[in-house]
Write a protein that holds these residues in place. Structure first.
Motif, PDB file in Angstrom:
ATOM      1  N   ALA A  92       0.828  -1.215   0.000  1.00 47.78           N
ATOM      2  CA  ALA A  92       0.000   0.000   0.000  1.00 47.78           C
ATOM      3  C   ALA A  92       0.863   1.265   0.000  1.00 47.78           C
ATOM      4  O   ALA A  92       0.581   2.217  -0.728  1.00 47.78           O
ATOM      5  CB  ALA A  92      -0.927  -0.003   1.216  1.00 47.78           C
ATOM      6  N   LEU A 167     -14.455   8.587   2.079  1.00 46.07           N
ATOM      7  CA  LEU A 167     -13.921   7.631   1.105  1.00 46.07           C
ATOM      8  C   LEU A 167     -14.237   6.192   1.500  1.00 46.07           C
ATOM      9  O   LEU A 167     -13.869   5.246   0.809  1.00 46.07           O
ATOM     10  CB  LEU A 167     -12.401   7.789   0.972  1.00 46.07           C
ATOM     11  CG  LEU A 167     -11.885   9.070   0.310  1.00 46.07           C
ATOM     12  CD1 LEU A 167     -10.379   9.211   0.504  1.00 46.07           C
ATOM     13  CD2 LEU A 167     -12.220   9.077  -1.169  1.00 46.07           C
ATOM     14  N   ILE A 169     -13.117   4.609   4.205  1.00 48.08           N
ATOM     15  CA  ILE A 169     -11.982   3.928   4.849  1.00 48.08           C
ATOM     16  C   ILE A 169     -12.180   4.019   6.355  1.00 48.08           C
ATOM     17  O   ILE A 169     -12.034   5.091   6.944  1.00 48.08           O
ATOM     18  CB  ILE A 169     -10.659   4.563   4.394  1.00 48.08           C
ATOM     19  CG1 ILE A 169     -10.507   4.382   2.878  1.00 48.08           C
ATOM     20  CG2 ILE A 169      -9.469   3.936   5.122  1.00 48.08           C
ATOM     21  CD1 ILE A 169      -9.587   5.387   2.234  1.00 48.08           C
ATOM     22  N   ALA A 178      -2.719   5.634   6.092  1.00 49.42           N
ATOM     23  CA  ALA A 178      -2.951   6.527   4.952  1.00 49.42           C
ATOM     24  C   ALA A 178      -2.519   7.961   5.285  1.00 49.42           C
ATOM     25  O   ALA A 178      -1.870   8.627   4.482  1.00 49.42           O
ATOM     26  CB  ALA A 178      -4.434   6.493   4.547  1.00 49.42           C
ATOM     27  N   VAL A 182       0.909  10.350   3.668  1.00 51.22           N
ATOM     28  CA  VAL A 182       0.842  11.580   2.866  1.00 51.22           C
ATOM     29  C   VAL A 182       0.977  12.865   3.690  1.00 51.22           C
ATOM     30  O   VAL A 182       1.259  13.910   3.140  1.00 51.22           O
ATOM     31  CB  VAL A 182      -0.457  11.651   2.016  1.00 51.22           C
ATOM     32  CG1 VAL A 182      -0.439  10.564   0.955  1.00 51.22           C
ATOM     33  CG2 VAL A 182      -1.690  11.546   2.888  1.00 51.22           C
TER      34      VAL A 182
ATOM     35  N   GLY B  99      -2.815  10.171  -3.197  1.00 50.74           N
ATOM     36  CA  GLY B  99      -1.966   9.324  -2.352  1.00 50.74           C
ATOM     37  C   GLY B  99      -2.737   8.788  -1.159  1.00 50.74           C
ATOM     38  O   GLY B  99      -2.675   7.588  -0.845  1.00 50.74           O
ATOM     39  N   LEU B 100      -3.493   9.664  -0.509  1.00 57.03           N
ATOM     40  CA  LEU B 100      -4.287   9.262   0.661  1.00 57.03           C
ATOM     41  C   LEU B 100      -5.278   8.165   0.290  1.00 57.03           C
ATOM     42  O   LEU B 100      -5.373   7.135   0.961  1.00 57.03           O
ATOM     43  CB  LEU B 100      -5.027  10.480   1.227  1.00 57.03           C
ATOM     44  CG  LEU B 100      -5.848  10.269   2.496  1.00 57.03           C
ATOM     45  CD1 LEU B 100      -4.944  10.295   3.721  1.00 57.03           C
ATOM     46  CD2 LEU B 100      -6.931  11.335   2.643  1.00 57.03           C
ATOM     47  N   ALA B 101      -6.020   8.377  -0.802  1.00 51.12           N
ATOM     48  CA  ALA B 101      -7.034   7.410  -1.217  1.00 51.12           C
ATOM     49  C   ALA B 101      -6.379   6.090  -1.625  1.00 51.12           C
ATOM     50  O   ALA B 101      -6.879   5.012  -1.276  1.00 51.12           O
ATOM     51  CB  ALA B 101      -7.857   7.987  -2.375  1.00 51.12           C
ATOM     52  N   THR B 102      -5.263   6.153  -2.333  1.00 48.39           N
ATOM     53  CA  THR B 102      -4.588   4.930  -2.773  1.00 48.39           C
ATOM     54  C   THR B 102      -4.186   4.073  -1.577  1.00 48.39           C
ATOM     55  O   THR B 102      -4.513   2.888  -1.507  1.00 48.39           O
ATOM     56  CB  THR B 102      -3.333   5.269  -3.600  1.00 48.39           C
ATOM     57  OG1 THR B 102      -3.706   6.099  -4.691  1.00 48.39           O
ATOM     58  CG2 THR B 102      -2.668   4.006  -4.119  1.00 48.39           C
ATOM     59  N   VAL B 103      -3.482   4.671  -0.616  1.00 50.18           N
ATOM     60  CA  VAL B 103      -3.022   3.897   0.540  1.00 50.18           C
ATOM     61  C   VAL B 103      -4.223   3.331   1.300  1.00 50.18           C
ATOM     62  O   VAL B 103      -4.261   2.153   1.662  1.00 50.18           O
ATOM     63  CB  VAL B 103      -2.149   4.765   1.476  1.00 50.18           C
ATOM     64  CG1 VAL B 103      -1.751   3.980   2.713  1.00 50.18           C
ATOM     65  CG2 VAL B 103      -0.907   5.254   0.746  1.00 50.18           C
ATOM     66  N   GLY B 104      -5.236   4.164   1.528  1.00 47.46           N
ATOM     67  CA  GLY B 104      -6.403   3.721   2.293  1.00 47.46           C
ATOM     68  C   GLY B 104      -7.138   2.581   1.622  1.00 47.46           C
ATOM     69  O   GLY B 104      -7.465   1.578   2.257  1.00 47.46           O
ATOM     70  N   TRP B 105      -7.373   2.714   0.311  1.00 47.32           N
ATOM     71  CA  TRP B 105      -8.129   1.678  -0.389  1.00 47.32           C
ATOM     72  C   TRP B 105      -7.336   0.383  -0.533  1.00 47.32           C
ATOM     73  O   TRP B 105      -7.873  -0.700  -0.310  1.00 47.32           O
ATOM     74  CB  TRP B 105      -8.566   2.192  -1.767  1.00 47.32           C
ATOM     75  CG  TRP B 105      -9.760   3.094  -1.682  1.00 47.32           C
ATOM     76  CD1 TRP B 105     -10.731   3.068  -0.728  1.00 47.32           C
ATOM     77  CD2 TRP B 105     -10.111   4.159  -2.577  1.00 47.32           C
ATOM     78  NE1 TRP B 105     -11.662   4.060  -0.971  1.00 47.32           N
ATOM     79  CE2 TRP B 105     -11.317   4.733  -2.098  1.00 47.32           C
ATOM     80  CE3 TRP B 105      -9.535   4.680  -3.741  1.00 47.32           C
ATOM     81  CZ2 TRP B 105     -11.949   5.795  -2.732  1.00 47.32           C
ATOM     82  CZ3 TRP B 105     -10.162   5.741  -4.377  1.00 47.32           C
ATOM     83  CH2 TRP B 105     -11.347   6.296  -3.871  1.00 47.32           C
ATOM     84  N   VAL B 106      -6.065   0.477  -0.894  1.00 48.73           N
ATOM     85  CA  VAL B 106      -5.246  -0.740  -1.045  1.00 48.73           C
ATOM     86  C   VAL B 106      -5.193  -1.490   0.284  1.00 48.73           C
ATOM     87  O   VAL B 106      -5.400  -2.711   0.337  1.00 48.73           O
ATOM     88  CB  VAL B 106      -3.822  -0.406  -1.547  1.00 48.73           C
ATOM     89  CG1 VAL B 106      -2.934  -1.641  -1.499  1.00 48.73           C
ATOM     90  CG2 VAL B 106      -3.862   0.153  -2.959  1.00 48.73           C
ATOM     91  N   LEU B 107      -4.965  -0.757   1.374  1.00 49.33           N
ATOM     92  CA  LEU B 107      -4.911  -1.413   2.680  1.00 49.33           C
ATOM     93  C   LEU B 107      -6.261  -1.995   3.060  1.00 49.33           C
ATOM     94  O   LEU B 107      -6.337  -3.085   3.628  1.00 49.33           O
ATOM     95  CB  LEU B 107      -4.470  -0.410   3.738  1.00 49.33           C
ATOM     96  CG  LEU B 107      -3.003  -0.433   4.090  1.00 49.33           C
ATOM     97  CD1 LEU B 107      -2.718   0.625   5.124  1.00 49.33           C
ATOM     98  CD2 LEU B 107      -2.602  -1.795   4.618  1.00 49.33           C
ATOM     99  N   GLY B 108      -7.330  -1.265   2.738  1.00 51.08           N
ATOM    100  CA  GLY B 108      -8.672  -1.748   3.048  1.00 51.08           C
ATOM    101  C   GLY B 108      -8.931  -3.105   2.421  1.00 51.08           C
ATOM    102  O   GLY B 108      -9.549  -3.978   3.044  1.00 51.08           O
ATOM    103  N   PHE B 110      -6.711  -5.431   1.744  1.00 52.41           N
ATOM    104  CA  PHE B 110      -5.918  -6.474   2.407  1.00 52.41           C
ATOM    105  C   PHE B 110      -6.358  -6.726   3.838  1.00 52.41           C
ATOM    106  O   PHE B 110      -6.435  -7.865   4.289  1.00 52.41           O
ATOM    107  CB  PHE B 110      -4.440  -6.061   2.452  1.00 52.41           C
ATOM    108  CG  PHE B 110      -3.701  -6.255   1.162  1.00 52.41           C
ATOM    109  CD1 PHE B 110      -3.465  -7.539   0.671  1.00 52.41           C
ATOM    110  CD2 PHE B 110      -3.221  -5.171   0.452  1.00 52.41           C
ATOM    111  CE1 PHE B 110      -2.762  -7.720  -0.507  1.00 52.41           C
ATOM    112  CE2 PHE B 110      -2.520  -5.349  -0.725  1.00 52.41           C
ATOM    113  CZ  PHE B 110      -2.293  -6.620  -1.211  1.00 52.41           C
ATOM    114  N   LEU B 111      -6.650  -5.651   4.554  1.00 56.40           N
ATOM    115  CA  LEU B 111      -6.766  -5.770   6.004  1.00 56.40           C
ATOM    116  C   LEU B 111      -8.033  -6.491   6.451  1.00 56.40           C
ATOM    117  O   LEU B 111      -8.139  -6.872   7.608  1.00 56.40           O
ATOM    118  CB  LEU B 111      -6.696  -4.385   6.666  1.00 56.40           C
ATOM    119  CG  LEU B 111      -5.301  -3.768   6.678  1.00 56.40           C
ATOM    120  CD1 LEU B 111      -5.296  -2.488   7.488  1.00 56.40           C
ATOM    121  CD2 LEU B 111      -4.289  -4.745   7.241  1.00 56.40           C
ATOM    122  N   VAL B 114      -6.828  -9.486   7.960  1.00 58.72           N
ATOM    123  CA  VAL B 114      -5.921  -9.439   9.112  1.00 58.72           C
ATOM    124  C   VAL B 114      -6.695  -8.915  10.319  1.00 58.72           C
ATOM    125  O   VAL B 114      -7.165  -7.784  10.300  1.00 58.72           O
ATOM    126  CB  VAL B 114      -4.716  -8.509   8.835  1.00 58.72           C
ATOM    127  CG1 VAL B 114      -3.761  -8.519  10.017  1.00 58.72           C
ATOM    128  CG2 VAL B 114      -4.001  -8.933   7.571  1.00 58.72           C
TER     129      VAL B 114
END
Lengths: 225, 129
Positions: A92, A167, A169, A178, A182, B99-108, B110-111, B114
């Motif tokens: 991520a 979003l 999340i 996240a 950033v 960047g914020l949306a990418t990290v949040g969605w990609v992790l969402g 996977f997680l 976990v």
């Protein structure tokens, strides 16, 4: 004389910024932002050039080096939290770093910004001490990149929690990571107010993003700049 | 105190030497950070009285002070900012949001698999910067 004068002014402006933050608890009241405004105004009023000021304050800016090294300590403290999620987090953060750098560069290009500005925008998602060092290497404006990093930190502190909910999340770990990815330290301080989990993961993401971005910068620079 | 300072400066020095010798495209202090991280993992001592932690935490609690001189340098770029206000504002906020949306969605993605307890133990993160 001018060395002691500007050292005094810089530390005093920082202390005033800290006092202001304690009084207001506002994310806008970042000591570094407050000090930038005060010192900048004094330089302009006194007609002192930035180069003279930078020379007078090398004692302070030198300490950025050992302080950057010290970022290993929070990373070490929080590494245990990664148990069972190291790979997803790295995937991520890598995706986020690439998107952030590439979109920063391309948006500047499409809107008619200069090549130096593209290089300055590339690494603004990284904590200020690291972005200064990286932008120097990339050939951007280090001082401007530090300012960008501070601005995205403040923006993150102001709107990131609400935006993440918008979003969709909701996992506190994802939210923390996240924001740390950033909005680095200033965003992390804000997430600590949300919850310990979000704050801790945000700090972790800030450290890892610095490392991941440093490793990706040569590749992105080679392909895009 | 001095021992902790020696560690920080020593790692910075070693990092700078490594960068000079190998030409790897990383800033010396960042390589120094990785070296200190390795040293901390290998030593496995992190009590309150550890000089590295004491000195390091003090440095980090005033991290913002150290980049004020660089930050003030923005006044040398006021003309750049004025002339390129649109690309600066749009790229800064746009790439931040992406960047914020990418990290949040990609992790969402996977997680979900976990469980949360895996990551919620231990001390809270320190406020730095």
């Amino acid at each position: 004389m001018s060395i002691v004068l500007w050292l005094f002014v810089t530390v005093a402006a920082y202390e005033l910024g800290r006092w202001l933050r304690r009084q207001t608890h506002s994310p806008l009241a970042q000591p570094v932002a407050v000090a930038m405004v005060i010192v900048g105004a004094l330089l302009m009023l006194s007609g002192t050039s930035y180069d003279d000021y930078a020379d007078a304050t090398t004692l302070i800016s030198f300490l950025l080096g050992p302080a950057t090294v010290a970022l290993a300590i929070p990373l070490y403290h929080q590494a245990a939290r990664l148990k069972g999620m190291l790979l997803p987090v790295l995937v991520a953060l890598t995706a986020g770093a690439v998107v952030s750098m590439v979109s920063g560069i391309l948006l500047v290009r499409w809107l008619g910004g200069s090549d130096v500005l593209e290089r300055t925008m590339a690494t603004k998602a990284v904590t200020a001490p690291v972005t200064i060092a990286l932008t120097e290497r990339l050939g951007g404006y280090p001082e401007l990149s530090a300012c960008f990093a501070i601005v995205v930190g403040i923006v993150g502190a102001m709107v990131a929690p609400r935006l993440l909910t918008l979003l969709g999340i909701r996992d506190p770990r994802a939210r923390g990571i996240a924001v740390g990815a950033v909005s680095h330290g200033i965003g992390t301080a804000r997430m600590l107010e949300e919850s310990r989990v979000e704050g801790a993961f945000s700090g972790l993401a800030m450290g890892l993003t610095a490392v991941v971005t440093c490793l990706l910068v040569p590749l992105v620079a080679h392909l895009l700049l | 105190m001095i021992v902790g300072l020696l560690w920080l400066l020593g790692c910075q020095l070693a990092g700078t030497v490594i960068v000079e010798l190998t030409g790897i495209p990383l800033p010396g202090p960042v390589v120094g950070m990785l070296l200190l991280f390795l040293a901390l993992v290998l030593r496995r001592r992190d009590g309150e009285d550890d000089p590295i932690i004491q000195v390091g935490d003090y440095f980090l609690s005033h991290l913002q002070l150290f980049f004020i001189p660089a930050g003030v340098g923005v006044i040398a770029y006021l003309a750049v900012i004025r002339d390129a206000a649109l690309p600066i504002v749009v790229a800064l906020l746009g790439s931040w949001l992406l960047g914020l949306a990418t990290v949040g969605w990609v992790l969402g993605l996977f997680l979900r698999r976990v469980p949360e307890v895996a990551g919620t133990q231990g001390a809270p993160g320190e406020e730095i910067e």
